[in-house]
Design a protein around this motif. Structure first.
Motif, PDB file in Angstrom:
ATOM      1  N   ALA A   1      31.046  44.352  23.739  1.00 13.06           N
ATOM      2  CA  ALA A   1      32.370  44.948  23.819  1.00 13.06           C
ATOM      3  C   ALA A   1      33.031  44.915  22.440  1.00 13.06           C
ATOM      4  CB  ALA A   1      33.225  44.175  24.823  1.00 13.06           C
ATOM      5  N   PRO A   2      33.810  45.926  22.107  1.00 17.71           N
ATOM      6  CA  PRO A   2      34.480  45.929  20.805  1.00 17.71           C
ATOM      7  C   PRO A   2      35.555  44.847  20.735  1.00 17.71           C
ATOM      8  CG  PRO A   2      35.216  47.774  22.119  1.00 17.71           C
ATOM      9  CD  PRO A   2      34.105  47.127  22.881  1.00 17.71           C
ATOM     10  N   LYS A   3      35.862  44.428  19.508  1.00 16.27           N
ATOM     11  CA  LYS A   3      36.884  43.410  19.321  1.00 16.27           C
ATOM     12  C   LYS A   3      38.248  43.981  19.691  1.00 16.27           C
ATOM     13  CE  LYS A   3      34.561  41.218  15.439  1.00 16.27           C
ATOM     14  NZ  LYS A   3      34.644  40.966  13.999  1.00 16.27           N
ATOM     15  N   LYS A   4      39.115  43.126  20.193  1.00 20.18           N
ATOM     16  CA  LYS A   4      40.472  43.556  20.510  1.00 20.18           C
ATOM     17  C   LYS A   4      41.289  43.626  19.226  1.00 20.18           C
ATOM     18  CE  LYS A   4      40.806  41.910  25.208  1.00 20.18           C
ATOM     19  NZ  LYS A   4      41.580  41.126  26.151  1.00 20.18           N
ATOM     20  N   ALA A   5      42.123  44.633  19.137  1.00 18.44           N
ATOM     21  CA  ALA A   5      42.945  44.825  17.954  1.00 18.44           C
ATOM     22  C   ALA A   5      44.076  43.805  17.936  1.00 18.44           C
ATOM     23  CB  ALA A   5      43.501  46.235  17.931  1.00 18.44           C
ATOM     24  N   LYS A   6      44.240  43.149  16.807  1.00 15.69           N
ATOM     25  CA  LYS A   6      45.324  42.174  16.660  1.00 15.69           C
ATOM     26  C   LYS A   6      46.638  42.869  16.313  1.00 15.69           C
ATOM     27  CE  LYS A   6      42.546  38.663  17.105  1.00 15.69           C
ATOM     28  NZ  LYS A   6      42.373  38.088  18.392  1.00 15.69           N
ATOM     29  N   THR A   7      46.570  43.914  15.487  1.00 21.66           N
ATOM     30  CA  THR A   7      47.768  44.661  15.094  1.00 21.66           C
ATOM     31  C   THR A   7      47.567  46.130  15.444  1.00 21.66           C
ATOM     32  OG1 THR A   7      46.930  45.120  12.876  1.00 21.66           O
ATOM     33  CG2 THR A   7      48.190  43.081  13.178  1.00 21.66           C
ATOM     34  N   LYS A   8      48.627  46.917  15.273  1.00 22.55           N
ATOM     35  CA  LYS A   8      48.544  48.334  15.589  1.00 22.55           C
ATOM     36  C   LYS A   8      47.621  49.059  14.602  1.00 22.55           C
ATOM     37  CE  LYS A   8      51.436  52.124  17.008  1.00 22.55           C
ATOM     38  NZ  LYS A   8      52.780  52.602  17.246  1.00 22.55           N
ATOM     39  N   GLY A   9      47.550  48.602  13.378  1.00 22.30           N
ATOM     40  CA  GLY A   9      46.681  49.221  12.380  1.00 22.30           C
ATOM     41  C   GLY A   9      45.210  48.989  12.639  1.00 22.30           C
ATOM     42  N   ASP A  10      44.873  47.924  13.366  1.00 20.99           N
ATOM     43  CA  ASP A  10      43.469  47.614  13.652  1.00 20.99           C
ATOM     44  C   ASP A  10      42.888  48.489  14.752  1.00 20.99           C
ATOM     45  OD1 ASP A  10      43.610  45.644  11.777  1.00 20.99           O
ATOM     46  OD2 ASP A  10      43.892  44.011  13.230  1.00 20.99           O
ATOM     47  N   SER A  11      43.731  49.114  15.544  1.00 21.44           N
ATOM     48  CA  SER A  11      43.227  49.839  16.704  1.00 21.44           C
ATOM     49  C   SER A  11      42.481  51.103  16.281  1.00 21.44           C
ATOM     50  CB  SER A  11      44.365  50.203  17.639  1.00 21.44           C
ATOM     51  OG  SER A  11      45.178  51.186  17.047  1.00 21.44           O
ATOM     52  N   ARG A  12      41.544  51.525  17.106  1.00 17.95           N
ATOM     53  CA  ARG A  12      40.759  52.730  16.825  1.00 17.95           C
ATOM     54  C   ARG A  12      41.609  53.969  16.968  1.00 17.95           C
ATOM     55  NH1 ARG A  12      35.942  52.862  20.642  1.00 17.95           N
ATOM     56  NH2 ARG A  12      35.709  54.873  19.645  1.00 17.95           N
ATOM     57  N   ARG A  13      42.617  53.930  17.813  1.00 15.42           N
ATOM     58  CA  ARG A  13      43.451  55.103  18.031  1.00 15.42           C
ATOM     59  C   ARG A  13      44.239  55.479  16.785  1.00 15.42           C
ATOM     60  NH1 ARG A  13      46.134  55.591  23.865  1.00 15.42           N
ATOM     61  NH2 ARG A  13      44.210  55.585  25.053  1.00 15.42           N
ATOM     62  N   SER A  14      44.674  54.479  16.029  1.00 13.83           N
ATOM     63  CA  SER A  14      45.469  54.775  14.845  1.00 13.83           C
ATOM     64  C   SER A  14      44.615  55.495  13.797  1.00 13.83           C
ATOM     65  CB  SER A  14      46.069  53.509  14.257  1.00 13.83           C
ATOM     66  OG  SER A  14      45.048  52.648  13.806  1.00 13.83           O
ATOM     67  N   HIS A  15      43.330  55.156  13.738  1.00 12.21           N
ATOM     68  CA  HIS A  15      42.451  55.833  12.776  1.00 12.21           C
ATOM     69  C   HIS A  15      42.159  57.262  13.211  1.00 12.21           C
ATOM     70  CE1 HIS A  15      41.834  52.169  10.564  1.00 12.21           C
ATOM     71  NE2 HIS A  15      41.436  51.534  11.663  1.00 12.21           N
ATOM     72  N   ARG A  16      42.067  57.490  14.502  1.00 11.35           N
ATOM     73  CA  ARG A  16      41.726  58.808  15.020  1.00 11.35           C
ATOM     74  C   ARG A  16      42.887  59.780  14.869  1.00 11.35           C
ATOM     75  NH1 ARG A  16      39.775  58.865  21.028  1.00 11.35           N
ATOM     76  NH2 ARG A  16      41.932  58.329  21.291  1.00 11.35           N
ATOM     77  N   LYS A  17      44.124  59.318  14.929  1.00 12.16           N
ATOM     78  CA  LYS A  17      45.278  60.218  14.875  1.00 12.16           C
ATOM     79  C   LYS A  17      45.550  60.741  13.466  1.00 12.16           C
ATOM     80  CE  LYS A  17      47.690  58.459  18.899  1.00 12.16           C
ATOM     81  NZ  LYS A  17      48.875  57.800  19.398  1.00 12.16           N
TER      82      LYS A  17
END
Length: 110
Positions: free
Chosen positions: A93-109
C-alpha cells in the motif's frame, strides 16, 4: 317496512374524521400508502441477536483473556507475512501523506 335513505358520503367522511380524532388513528381518506403497518410491527433485530450465537474469533479470545493465554492466529500471521512480502517487492500500500503537498492529488492537478 320502509327502506332507509342512503347516507351522504360527506357525512360518512365527517364521521370517519371524527372517529380518527377520538381514537387517535391517522385519517387517510385517499387510502395512500403510509407504511404504518411496518412502523407498528415488532422489531426483528433483538430476537435475531438472541437467536444467533456470538462469534468468538482468536483475536477476540486473546483480548478477553488479557494476557493469561495467548493463542496464535495462523491466518493473521500468514496475512502479515504476505503484506511484508508485497512491500519488499514494491507492491504494498502507498504511504499516507503527512501534508497536503505530499499527496498524489496535488501533483496531478498541476
Amino acid at each position: 317496512m320502509a327502506a332507509l335513505a342512503p347516507v351522504p358520503s360527506s357525512r360518512l367522511a365527517a364521521l370517519t374524521r371524527l372517529r380518527c380524532a377520538v381514537f387517535q388513528t391517522s385519517y387517510n381518506p385517499t387510502s395512500a400508502r403510509t407504511g404504518a403497518k411496518y412502523l407498528r410491527a415488532r422489531l426483528r433485530g433483538p430476537s435475531m441477536v438472541e437467536y444467533y450465537p456470538k462469534e468468538l474469533t482468536v483475536a477476540k479470545f486473546n483480548r478477553l483473556c488479557l494476557g493469561q493465554w495467548k493463542i496464535v492466529d495462523t491466518t493473521e500471521e500468514t496475512r502479515l507475512a504476505d503484506v511484508e512480502a508485497k512491500k519488499k517487492r514494491g507492491k504494498g500500500a502507498p504511504k499516507k501523506a503527512k501534508t497536503k503537498g505530499d499527496s498524489r492529488r496535488s501533483h496531478r492537478k498541476r
